[in-house]
Design an enzyme around this catalytic site. Structure first.
Site, PDB file in Angstrom:
ATOM      1  N   GLY A 158      -5.570   1.246 -19.864  1.00 23.39           N
ATOM      2  CA  GLY A 158      -4.568   2.141 -20.460  1.00 23.39           C
ATOM      3  C   GLY A 158      -4.828   2.215 -21.953  1.00 23.39           C
ATOM      4  NE  ARG A 159       0.119   5.521 -24.936  1.00 23.86           N
ATOM      5  CZ  ARG A 159       0.960   5.509 -23.901  1.00 23.86           C
ATOM      6  NH1 ARG A 159       1.147   4.398 -23.214  1.00 23.86           N
ATOM      7  NH2 ARG A 159       1.613   6.586 -23.559  1.00 23.86           N
ATOM      8  CB  ILE A 160      -3.140  -2.105 -24.939  1.00 25.29           C
ATOM      9  CG1 ILE A 160      -1.855  -1.630 -25.626  1.00 25.29           C
ATOM     10  CG2 ILE A 160      -3.602  -3.445 -25.514  1.00 25.29           C
ATOM     11  CD1 ILE A 160      -0.610  -2.442 -25.324  1.00 25.29           C
ATOM     12  CB  THR A 240      -2.097  -9.489 -25.020  1.00 22.02           C
ATOM     13  OG1 THR A 240      -3.013  -8.458 -24.625  1.00 22.02           O
ATOM     14  CG2 THR A 240      -2.816 -10.503 -25.874  1.00 22.02           C
ATOM     15  CB  SER A 241      -0.522  -7.465 -19.835  1.00 21.44           C
ATOM     16  OG  SER A 241      -0.868  -8.511 -18.934  1.00 21.44           O
ATOM     17  NE  ARG A 242       6.465  -7.250 -20.361  1.00 25.45           N
ATOM     18  CZ  ARG A 242       6.224  -6.782 -21.602  1.00 25.45           C
ATOM     19  NH1 ARG A 242       5.248  -7.297 -22.332  1.00 25.45           N
ATOM     20  NH2 ARG A 242       6.978  -5.848 -22.119  1.00 25.45           N
ATOM     21  CD  GLU A 271       7.127 -14.233 -22.437  1.00 24.27           C
ATOM     22  OE1 GLU A 271       7.911 -13.714 -23.255  1.00 24.27           O
ATOM     23  OE2 GLU A 271       5.970 -13.854 -22.273  1.00 24.27           O
ATOM     24  CG  HIS A 289       5.923 -11.663 -25.722  1.00 28.43           C
ATOM     25  ND1 HIS A 289       6.513 -11.477 -24.510  1.00 28.43           N
ATOM     26  CD2 HIS A 289       5.345 -10.463 -26.012  1.00 28.43           C
ATOM     27  CE1 HIS A 289       6.314 -10.231 -24.077  1.00 28.43           C
ATOM     28  NE2 HIS A 289       5.596  -9.594 -24.986  1.00 28.43           N
ATOM     29  CB  ALA A 291       0.431  -9.068 -28.600  1.00 32.98           C
TER      30      ALA A 291
END
Ligand code: DGY
Length: 323
Positions: A158-160, A240-242, A271, A289, A291
């Site tokens: 995707g974008r990231i 760095t997503s979930r 979390e 968290h 990022a």
């Protein structure tokens, strides 16, 4: 004057936009996550027209009910929206928005910072130096792994994911392999990235695997004990997503048994709790968290979440409408 509830203190830039638009704002007076009951109590009392919420707020049917029929929008200040029950919102006719785009560069930077840091053993070296263990240069001390010209595997372009792939290909001459539900031939042409039809093919061939998929039932534990077995023994995982996309217990086991070489993660399965098995391992770097946590980006996220609210309450389509 439309009334907005903000579930926790956010950068002033977002509040200012709402105030300039002549909105009446109530911010949770305590700088802490509200429990579901606390949030419901605020919403029942306030008769709000919109709610500005965060990824730490669990927004479901009960919360929508408590907000009342005058409430038109829940605007999430995050690109991820797994904390919001979007189909319940649809049923109630409540708009949901997120804040994509403005954090892409920052999250991609953080991903690369983690990748470089784990490969070059930055945190370990820092702990070593601060503990007074450095007694002079040694030819065999804390040897890491080169990044340049290695293979990066991206799961989710995707974008990231595509920004991370761009930095890898252009900045570090890395070979990029990627898996995504949709192939992107244009991106392949511009970056040299190679599409893999399965996650497994990425896992088997990459020196670094970076995860960039959204959290949904199909992606929970997408990276699990079997995935670590499929990866090279010399490979590193970056997330760095979930958190729940990676089985954290399996990760701890894979790091302990050296099934993979290392990991660098910014997100956790439950979390803010962290799997105890990870805490004392040297071959992992963990950031809390962070990022998207730069001043510039958090200001932009706060402004965009406000723009979504203002558009929705002035009868326009919000720029980032999800439902
Ligand atoms: C998001 O926006 O979803 C990020 O996780 C925030 O850091």
């Amino acid at each position: 004057m439309p009334k907005i509830f903000v579930t926790r203190k956010i950068p002033e830039a977002g509040i200012k936009k709402l105030i300039d638009a002549k909105y009446d704002i109530d911010v949770n007076p305590e700088d802490k996550v509200l429990s579901k009951d606390e949030l419901i109590a605020f919403l029942k009392k306030g008769n709000y027209d919109g709610v500005l919420c965060l990824l730490t707020d669990k927004i479901d049917k009960d919360v929508f009910e408590a907000a009342g029929s005058q409430c038109k929008i829940f605007a999430n200040m995050a690109v991820g929206f797994d904390n919001v029950d979007v189909s319940a919102a649809k049923e109630k006719g409540i708009m949901i928005t997120n804040t994509p785009g403005v954090l892409t560069d920052t999250v991609a930077e953080h991903t690369f910072a983690l990748l470089l840091a784990i490969a070059h053993r930055i945190s370990e070296g820092e702990r070593f130096a601060r503990a007074g263990k450095y007694h002079g240069w040694e030819p065999m001390m804390l040897l890491g792994t080169d990044v340049s010209k290695k293979t990066l595997g991206i799961i989710g372009l995707g974008r990231i994911g595509s920004r991370v792939a761009h930095h890898a290909a252009k900045g570090f001459e890395m070979k990029v392999l990627y898996y995504d539900v949709k192939r992107n031939e244009e991106f392949e042409k511009e970056s040299g990235a190679v599409f893999c039809p399965t996650v497994d093919e990425v896992l088997k061939n990459a020196d670094f695997v970076s995860v960039h998929v959204p959290l949904m039932p199909a992606t929970k534990h997408l990276i699990n004990a079997e995935s670590f077995k499929a990866m090279k023994k010399t490979a590193y995982l970056i997330n760095t997503s979930r958190g729940p996309i990676v089985d954290e217990k399996a990760l701890a086991e894979a790091l302990k048994s050296k099934t993979i070489k290392g990991a660098a993660i910014d997100v956790f399965e439950n979390e803010p709790a962290i799997e105890p098995g990870l805490i004392n391992l040297e071959n992992i770097i963990m950031t809390p968290h962070l990022a998207s946590a730069t001043e510039e980006t958090r200001n932009k996220m706060a402004e965009l979440v406000a723009e979504n609210i203002i558009a929705s309450l002035s009868g326009q389509k919000p720029p980032n409408l999800l439902a």
